[in-house]
Design an enzyme around this catalytic site. Structure first.
Site, PDB file in Angstrom:
ATOM      1  N   CYS A 160      51.726-110.631 -20.906  1.00 56.44           N
ATOM      2  CA  CYS A 160      50.964-110.140 -19.749  1.00 56.44           C
ATOM      3  C   CYS A 160      49.724-110.975 -19.449  1.00 56.44           C
ATOM      4  CB  CYS A 160      50.662-108.660 -19.907  1.00 56.44           C
ATOM      5  SG  CYS A 160      52.182-107.684 -19.767  1.00 56.44           S
ATOM      6  N   ASP A 169      46.012-104.624 -20.790  1.00 57.63           N
ATOM      7  CA  ASP A 169      46.920-103.824 -21.629  1.00 57.63           C
ATOM      8  C   ASP A 169      46.434-103.586 -23.069  1.00 57.63           C
ATOM      9  OD1 ASP A 169      48.382-104.086 -19.314  1.00 57.63           O
ATOM     10  OD2 ASP A 169      50.123-105.048 -20.221  1.00 57.63           O
ATOM     11  N   LYS A 189      50.848-101.033 -13.917  1.00 51.55           N
ATOM     12  CA  LYS A 189      51.945-101.931 -13.540  1.00 51.55           C
ATOM     13  C   LYS A 189      53.177-101.597 -14.364  1.00 51.55           C
ATOM     14  CE  LYS A 189      50.262-105.359 -16.777  1.00 51.55           C
ATOM     15  NZ  LYS A 189      51.401-105.246 -17.713  1.00 51.55           N
TER      16      LYS A 189
HETATM   17  C1  VGL Z   1      53.689-106.510 -22.426  1.00 44.07           C
HETATM   18  C2  VGL Z   1      55.827-106.688 -23.176  1.00 44.07           C
HETATM   19  C3  VGL Z   1      56.196-105.583 -22.443  1.00 44.07           C
HETATM   20  C4  VGL Z   1      52.294-107.049 -22.452  1.00 44.07           C
HETATM   21  C5  VGL Z   1      54.034-105.414 -21.679  1.00 44.07           C
HETATM   22  O1  VGL Z   1      51.347-106.291 -22.140  1.00 44.07           O
HETATM   23  O2  VGL Z   1      52.134-108.238 -22.799  1.00 44.07           O
HETATM   24  N1  VGL Z   1      54.591-107.147 -23.175  1.00 44.07           N
HETATM   25  N2  VGL Z   1      55.297-104.953 -21.702  1.00 44.07           N
END
Ligand code: VGL
Ligand code: ZN
Length: 196
Positions: free
Chosen positions: A150, A8, A105
């Protein structure tokens, strides 16, 4: 076989983004430099439809960072972020994206997915396990954002599935919400994840 899993590293998780993680952009050069040292490079992308159930905006009267109970368990509510196809959902502009696989995801409205392996019900697979096994990958090094969400859940799930997991913490950054960073470090250590 040893894969690098880059979690991410997207515009919305970097300074100026909708769910900015302090220093999120600072890890990009180190991650780019690591990529050549692995048998495979896999990138994940948080990828939510508009109106996703993890967004505080989808719950009248709720604010970002509040906790709610969902059918699958507790869920932190987030600012609107990483909406499919938006500029914020794109990878950081300087991140190398010449890896082997991009796995998305969080694309189902009713359920969030922190882990790259299972959605937040800890049961619905993303398919990544099958990809790794069929490619003969048994070792994973993880970097990216956010360490306490994540990266944490991906690392614990991978370790539970039997992969040899290392998290390079200098190439991660954390959100650190109500002690989530310390909890994540403890959970990863408990699961047998190597933190370097
Ligand atoms: C994430 C919060 C919401 C992450 C993704 O990538 O850690 N955190 N969506
Ligand atoms: Zn998200």
């Amino acid at each position: 076989m040893h894969a690098l899993l880059v979690i991410d590293v997207q515009t919305d998780f970097c300074p100026g983004g909708a769910l900015a993680v302090d220093g999120g952009d600072a890890i990009v050069p180190a991650i780019n430099a690591m990529m050549d040292d692995f048998d495979a490079v896999i990138l994940t992308q948080d990828w939510h439809p508009a109106g996703h159930s993890s967004f505080a905006d989808s719950h009248p009267g709720k604010a970002p960072f509040e906790l709610i109970e969902m059918p699958y368990g507790p869920q932190v509510l987030w600012p609107v972020h990483c909406v499919q196809g938006s500029a914020g959902a794109a990878f950081h502009r300087d991140l190398r994206t010449d890896g082997d696989l991009i796995i998305r995801k969080g694309f189902r409205t009713a359920i969030d997915s922190y882990s790259a392996f299972f959605e937040n019900d800890h049961a619905t697979p993303t398919g990544l396990e099958g990809y790794l096994r069929t490619r003969g990958i048994d070792r994973l090094t993880m970097v990216g954002l956010a360490l306490d969400f994540c990266v944490h859940f991906s690392a614990v799930d991978a370790a539970k599935l039997g992969f040899d997991v290392t998290v390079v913490t200098s190439a991660t950054r954390a959100i650190d919400l109500d002690g989530s960073l310390a909890a994540a470090q403890a959970a990863m250590a408990d699961a047998g994840v190597t933190l370097v």
